[in-house]
Structure formats: structure tokens, C-alpha cells
Design an enzyme around this catalytic site. Structure first.
Site, mmCIF file in Angstrom:
data_model
loop_
_atom_site.group_PDB
_atom_site.id
_atom_site.type_symbol
_atom_site.label_atom_id
_atom_site.label_comp_id
_atom_site.label_asym_id
_atom_site.label_seq_id
_atom_site.Cartn_x
_atom_site.Cartn_y
_atom_site.Cartn_z
ATOM 1 N N ASN A 9 50.291 -30.457 -28.947
ATOM 2 C CA ASN A 9 51.296 -31.212 -29.688
ATOM 3 C C ASN A 9 52.564 -31.298 -28.823
ATOM 4 O O ASN A 9 53.134 -30.260 -28.453
ATOM 5 C CB ASN A 9 51.574 -30.483 -31.015
ATOM 6 C CG ASN A 9 52.604 -31.200 -31.859
ATOM 7 O OD1 ASN A 9 53.605 -31.678 -31.352
ATOM 8 N ND2 ASN A 9 52.371 -31.260 -33.154
ATOM 9 N N ASP A 11 55.457 -32.842 -29.605
ATOM 10 C CA ASP A 11 56.666 -33.184 -30.369
ATOM 11 C C ASP A 11 57.933 -32.586 -29.755
ATOM 12 O O ASP A 11 58.985 -33.232 -29.715
ATOM 13 C CB ASP A 11 56.572 -32.640 -31.800
ATOM 14 C CG ASP A 11 55.543 -33.354 -32.650
ATOM 15 O OD1 ASP A 11 55.002 -34.382 -32.195
ATOM 16 O OD2 ASP A 11 55.282 -32.874 -33.772
ATOM 17 N N HIS A 12 57.814 -31.319 -29.294
ATOM 18 C CA HIS A 12 59.054 -30.655 -28.875
ATOM 19 C C HIS A 12 59.489 -31.017 -27.464
ATOM 20 O O HIS A 12 60.597 -30.676 -27.059
ATOM 21 C CB HIS A 12 58.965 -29.159 -29.131
ATOM 22 C CG HIS A 12 58.873 -28.903 -30.613
ATOM 23 N ND1 HIS A 12 59.798 -29.420 -31.492
ATOM 24 C CD2 HIS A 12 57.940 -28.288 -31.364
ATOM 25 C CE1 HIS A 12 59.447 -29.089 -32.729
ATOM 26 N NE2 HIS A 12 58.321 -28.421 -32.677
ATOM 27 N N HIS A 45 53.529 -36.012 -34.023
ATOM 28 C CA HIS A 45 53.854 -36.162 -35.449
ATOM 29 C C HIS A 45 54.978 -37.188 -35.554
ATOM 30 O O HIS A 45 56.100 -36.931 -35.122
ATOM 31 C CB HIS A 45 54.293 -34.801 -36.004
ATOM 32 C CG HIS A 45 54.547 -34.804 -37.474
ATOM 33 N ND1 HIS A 45 54.812 -33.652 -38.177
ATOM 34 C CD2 HIS A 45 54.587 -35.798 -38.401
ATOM 35 C CE1 HIS A 45 54.988 -33.936 -39.455
ATOM 36 N NE2 HIS A 45 54.871 -35.232 -39.613
ATOM 37 N N ARG A 47 57.438 -38.525 -37.737
ATOM 38 C CA ARG A 47 58.054 -38.183 -39.023
ATOM 39 C C ARG A 47 58.866 -39.353 -39.543
ATOM 40 O O ARG A 47 59.338 -40.190 -38.763
ATOM 41 C CB ARG A 47 58.960 -36.958 -38.879
ATOM 42 C CG ARG A 47 58.222 -35.697 -38.461
ATOM 43 C CD ARG A 47 59.176 -34.512 -38.448
ATOM 44 N NE ARG A 47 59.505 -34.113 -39.789
ATOM 45 C CZ ARG A 47 59.025 -33.035 -40.402
ATOM 46 N NH1 ARG A 47 58.205 -32.224 -39.777
ATOM 47 N NH2 ARG A 47 59.374 -32.758 -41.641
ATOM 48 N N ARG A 51 62.676 -37.599 -36.022
ATOM 49 C CA ARG A 51 63.530 -36.589 -35.378
ATOM 50 C C ARG A 51 63.038 -36.205 -33.983
ATOM 51 O O ARG A 51 63.792 -35.742 -33.167
ATOM 52 C CB ARG A 51 63.678 -35.350 -36.253
ATOM 53 C CG ARG A 51 62.414 -34.540 -36.371
ATOM 54 C CD ARG A 51 62.678 -33.219 -37.057
ATOM 55 N NE ARG A 51 62.848 -33.370 -38.483
ATOM 56 C CZ ARG A 51 62.568 -32.400 -39.364
ATOM 57 N NH1 ARG A 51 62.146 -31.236 -38.922
ATOM 58 N NH2 ARG A 51 62.707 -32.591 -40.647
ATOM 59 N N HIS A 52 61.754 -36.370 -33.715
ATOM 60 C CA HIS A 52 61.283 -36.111 -32.345
ATOM 61 C C HIS A 52 60.508 -37.322 -31.814
ATOM 62 O O HIS A 52 61.044 -38.102 -31.036
ATOM 63 C CB HIS A 52 60.537 -34.774 -32.207
ATOM 64 C CG HIS A 52 59.670 -34.354 -33.357
ATOM 65 N ND1 HIS A 52 58.663 -35.131 -33.832
ATOM 66 C CD2 HIS A 52 59.668 -33.214 -34.094
ATOM 67 C CE1 HIS A 52 58.068 -34.480 -34.820
ATOM 68 N NE2 HIS A 52 58.667 -33.325 -35.021
ATOM 69 N N GLU A 72 49.747 -37.118 -36.370
ATOM 70 C CA GLU A 72 50.073 -36.409 -37.620
ATOM 71 C C GLU A 72 51.062 -37.255 -38.384
ATOM 72 O O GLU A 72 52.019 -37.782 -37.797
ATOM 73 C CB GLU A 72 50.766 -35.084 -37.307
ATOM 74 C CG GLU A 72 49.882 -33.942 -37.029
ATOM 75 C CD GLU A 72 50.724 -32.694 -36.742
ATOM 76 O OE1 GLU A 72 51.866 -32.601 -37.213
ATOM 77 O OE2 GLU A 72 50.226 -31.855 -36.011
ATOM 78 N N THR A 102 59.761 -27.482 -39.883
ATOM 79 C CA THR A 102 58.416 -27.874 -39.443
ATOM 80 C C THR A 102 57.546 -27.956 -40.689
ATOM 81 O O THR A 102 58.005 -27.617 -41.772
ATOM 82 C CB THR A 102 57.844 -26.857 -38.418
ATOM 83 O OG1 THR A 102 56.551 -27.296 -37.997
ATOM 84 C CG2 THR A 102 57.710 -25.460 -39.013
ATOM 85 N N THR A 103 56.302 -28.410 -40.520
ATOM 86 C CA THR A 103 55.405 -28.518 -41.677
ATOM 87 C C THR A 103 55.267 -27.125 -42.300
ATOM 88 O O THR A 103 54.903 -26.175 -41.625
ATOM 89 C CB THR A 103 54.026 -29.031 -41.212
ATOM 90 O OG1 THR A 103 54.245 -30.118 -40.326
ATOM 91 C CG2 THR A 103 53.196 -29.491 -42.386
ATOM 92 N N GLU A 153 42.074 -29.671 -41.139
ATOM 93 C CA GLU A 153 42.744 -28.776 -40.199
ATOM 94 C C GLU A 153 43.278 -27.623 -41.030
ATOM 95 O O GLU A 153 44.144 -27.817 -41.891
ATOM 96 C CB GLU A 153 43.875 -29.492 -39.458
ATOM 97 C CG GLU A 153 44.563 -28.545 -38.484
ATOM 98 C CD GLU A 153 45.441 -29.243 -37.463
ATOM 99 O OE1 GLU A 153 45.044 -30.328 -36.972
ATOM 100 O OE2 GLU A 153 46.521 -28.721 -37.167
ATOM 101 N N HIS A 188 48.824 -24.254 -36.255
ATOM 102 C CA HIS A 188 50.178 -23.899 -36.696
ATOM 103 C C HIS A 188 50.464 -22.439 -36.366
ATOM 104 O O HIS A 188 49.770 -21.546 -36.822
ATOM 105 C CB HIS A 188 50.415 -24.139 -38.187
ATOM 106 C CG HIS A 188 51.852 -24.509 -38.452
ATOM 107 N ND1 HIS A 188 52.866 -23.593 -38.484
ATOM 108 C CD2 HIS A 188 52.434 -25.723 -38.638
ATOM 109 C CE1 HIS A 188 54.009 -24.208 -38.696
ATOM 110 N NE2 HIS A 188 53.780 -25.510 -38.787
ATOM 111 N N GLY A 189 51.477 -22.260 -35.513
ATOM 112 C CA GLY A 189 51.940 -20.910 -35.190
ATOM 113 C C GLY A 189 51.037 -20.153 -34.225
ATOM 114 O O GLY A 189 51.195 -18.943 -34.067
HETATM 115 N N1 PXP Z 1 48.942 -28.754 -36.907
HETATM 116 C C1 PXP Z 1 49.772 -29.368 -37.775
HETATM 117 C C2 PXP Z 1 49.169 -30.172 -38.867
HETATM 118 C C3 PXP Z 1 51.172 -29.289 -37.628
HETATM 119 O O1 PXP Z 1 51.975 -29.912 -38.511
HETATM 120 C C4 PXP Z 1 51.689 -28.576 -36.536
HETATM 121 C C5 PXP Z 1 53.173 -28.520 -36.318
HETATM 122 O O2 PXP Z 1 53.641 -29.780 -36.005
HETATM 123 C C6 PXP Z 1 50.793 -27.964 -35.657
HETATM 124 C C7 PXP Z 1 49.414 -28.051 -35.876
HETATM 125 C C8 PXP Z 1 51.253 -27.210 -34.458
HETATM 126 O O3 PXP Z 1 51.969 -26.085 -34.871
HETATM 127 P P1 PXP Z 1 52.793 -25.271 -33.796
HETATM 128 O O4 PXP Z 1 53.853 -26.176 -33.272
HETATM 129 O O5 PXP Z 1 53.344 -24.117 -34.587
HETATM 130 O O6 PXP Z 1 51.832 -24.835 -32.742
#
Ligand code: PXP
Length: 238
Positions: A9, A11-12, A45, A47, A51-52, A72, A102-103, A153, A188-189
Site C-alpha cells: 500500500n 498511500d503514505h 486507498h 479516500r 488526503r493521500h 481500496e 486510518t481504517t 480481506e 492492517h498493522g
Molecule cells: N488493508 C486495508 C483494507 C487497509 O485499509 C489498510 C490501511 O490502509 C491496510 C490493509 C494496510 O494497513 P497498514 O498500513 O497498517 O499496513
């Protein structure tokens, strides 16, 4: 055991770019580098507040990336129209709240089963593989299957936060996906420290990871970070 894919991902990378309003660092360049280093797909993602990731990022990635792109998005009319027009390989439907960092949790596929039916059907008819980001709860996985999603997911946020019994919850939800013949992704995380047990769940075929990898790339470089995550995932797979 089936192979496991790594989706990065980016996004950042866009968060950092937007901090100065210019074009650097470019999420597309990061995506290309990550793919060359062993990532299998790219996640972005889009949004509501942009924002990103921005619409131009989506357009450039669709034009330039050969690898699968996973978009996403919230299941809103605006986003479904954008997805149907740009046709990414996959769409992951997530809940979205304006004020969240974040989500925050999984989509309530069960509670929103009626309203999700249209978006899932439209995206699927457009040739997009739809996944629903859900907490690892059997009723949510069952609802995703009834909706005709290609994948779920599983939200690994509670597991990553150290919640007791969370790995078992993920493993059980993953087993259910196999019975329902729906693909199982997770994310996520996830970090170098906690990815192993999730990657070892046999039904999980894709991990989507963002924040940790982009942050760690500051210290180690994006290519080495992707290569190390791949290695850890494959080791866990045995
Ligand atoms: N999967 C989904 C659906 C998410 O919304 C995110 C965060 O954007 C991630 C995975 C990735 O999570 P992380 O940035 O914590 O690795």
C-alpha cells in the site's frame, strides 16, 4: 501450501508528497520500485477527502503499472463510478469515516448487506475482483460470501494490537473462507515482527501492508524492505 502474495500500500508515499504540495516522492515510482523488488501488487486507498492518493495517481497507475492494482474505497456512488471507469484489477471495500486516522475496523457486511449488494454487483460486472475488508467474524465472512464477493480481506488490526485469541480468530475465519470458496486476504498493522503467524495461515493468499513498510523504508530503503517482508512471509509458509 499455496503461494502467498504481497501487496504494497503506497498511500503514505502520497502523504509525504502532499506534505509539501509538490510531486516528490512519487507513489507511482515507489510502486514500480516495490514491484521490481518482489511485491506482487499495489494497493491505493482513494479516500473521499483525497488526503493521500488523488485521482491523478489512480489514472497514472492504471496507465503505467503492469502488475495488479487493488483500489481500496468506500462503497459510495462516487467511488463505484470511478472504479467502474478505471477498472483496477481489484477493489477492496472498506468503511470510511472522515475523522479517522486510518481504517478503524472492518466493514459491517452483515448489517449493510442490502446496501452493499448494488456496489458489489456493479464492480463485479465491470470485471473487477471485489473483496470486503471485514473483521475475522464468521457472520461477516458469511455475509461477504452471500454478497458474491471474490474475496474477503481479514482485518488484522486487533491481532497486531496484541489482542488475546486474535490469531485463533483469524485462523478460524480463514478456514471458513475455504469452505465458502472465497479467497482470503489479510492486512492492517502488519510488521516484520508479527507477519509470520498470519502468513502461516494456509488459506491466506494475499497480505496488504502499507504503513510499516513505507516507514521502515526510511531506514533500510524500499527495495530491501520489500525483499525482507517477502522472505519472512515465505519462511512462515515453510
Ligand atoms: N488493508 C486495508 C483494507 C487497509 O485499509 C489498510 C490501511 O490502509 C491496510 C490493509 C494496510 O494497513 P497498514 O498500513 O497498517 O499496513
Amino acid at each position: 501450501m499455496s503461494p502467498i502474495r504481497l501487496g504494497l500500500n503506497v498511500d503514505h508515499v502520497a502523504t509525504l508528497r502532499n506534505a509539501r504540495g509538490g510531486v516528490h516522492p512519487d507513489p507511482l515510482a515507489a510502486a514500480e520500485l516495490a514491484l521490481a523488488a518482489g511485491a506482487d501488487s499495489i494497493t491505493i486507498h482513494l479516500r473521499e477527502d483525497r488526503r493521500h492518493i488523488r485521482d491523478t495517481d489512480l489514472a497514472r497507475m492504471r496507465e503505467r503499472l503492469a502488475a495488479p492494482l487493488n483500489l481500496e474505497m468506500a462503497a459510495t456512488e462516487e467511488m463505484v463510478a470511478i472504479a467502474c471507469a478505471s477498472r483496477p484489477h481489484a477493489c477492496c471495500l472498506v468503511p470510511e469515516h472522515r475523522t479517522e486516522l486510518t481504517t478503524e475496523g472492518g466493514l459491517d457486511a452483515l448489517g449493510q448487506e442490502v446496501s452493499l449488494r448494488g456496489p458489489v454487483a456493479r464492480l463485479t460486472e465491470a470485471g473487477i475482483a471485489v473483496s470486503l475488508f471485514v473483521d475475522p467474524d464468521p457472520p461477516q465472512v458469511l455475509a461477504a460470501a452471500r454478497l458474491g464477493a471474490a474475496a474477503v480481506e481479514l482485518h488484522t488490526g486487533q491481532y497486531a494490537g496484541g489482542g488475546e485469541g486474535e490469531l485463533d480468530r483469524l485462523a478460524k475465519a480463514a478456514r471458513l473462507t475455504a469452505e465458502l470458496r472465497i479467497a482470503c486476504h489479510a492486512g492492517h498493522g502488519l510488521t516484520f515482527a508479527n507477519v509470520g503467524p498470519v502468513a502461516a495461515i494456509p488459506e491466506v493468499v494475499e497480505l496488504n501492508i502499507g504503513h510499516f513498510l513505507i516507514g521502515q523504508a526510511i531506514f533500510d530503503g524500499l527495495g530491501p524492505v520489500i525483499a525482507k517482508m517477502r522472505r519472512l512471509m515465505e519462511q512462515a509458509r515453510g
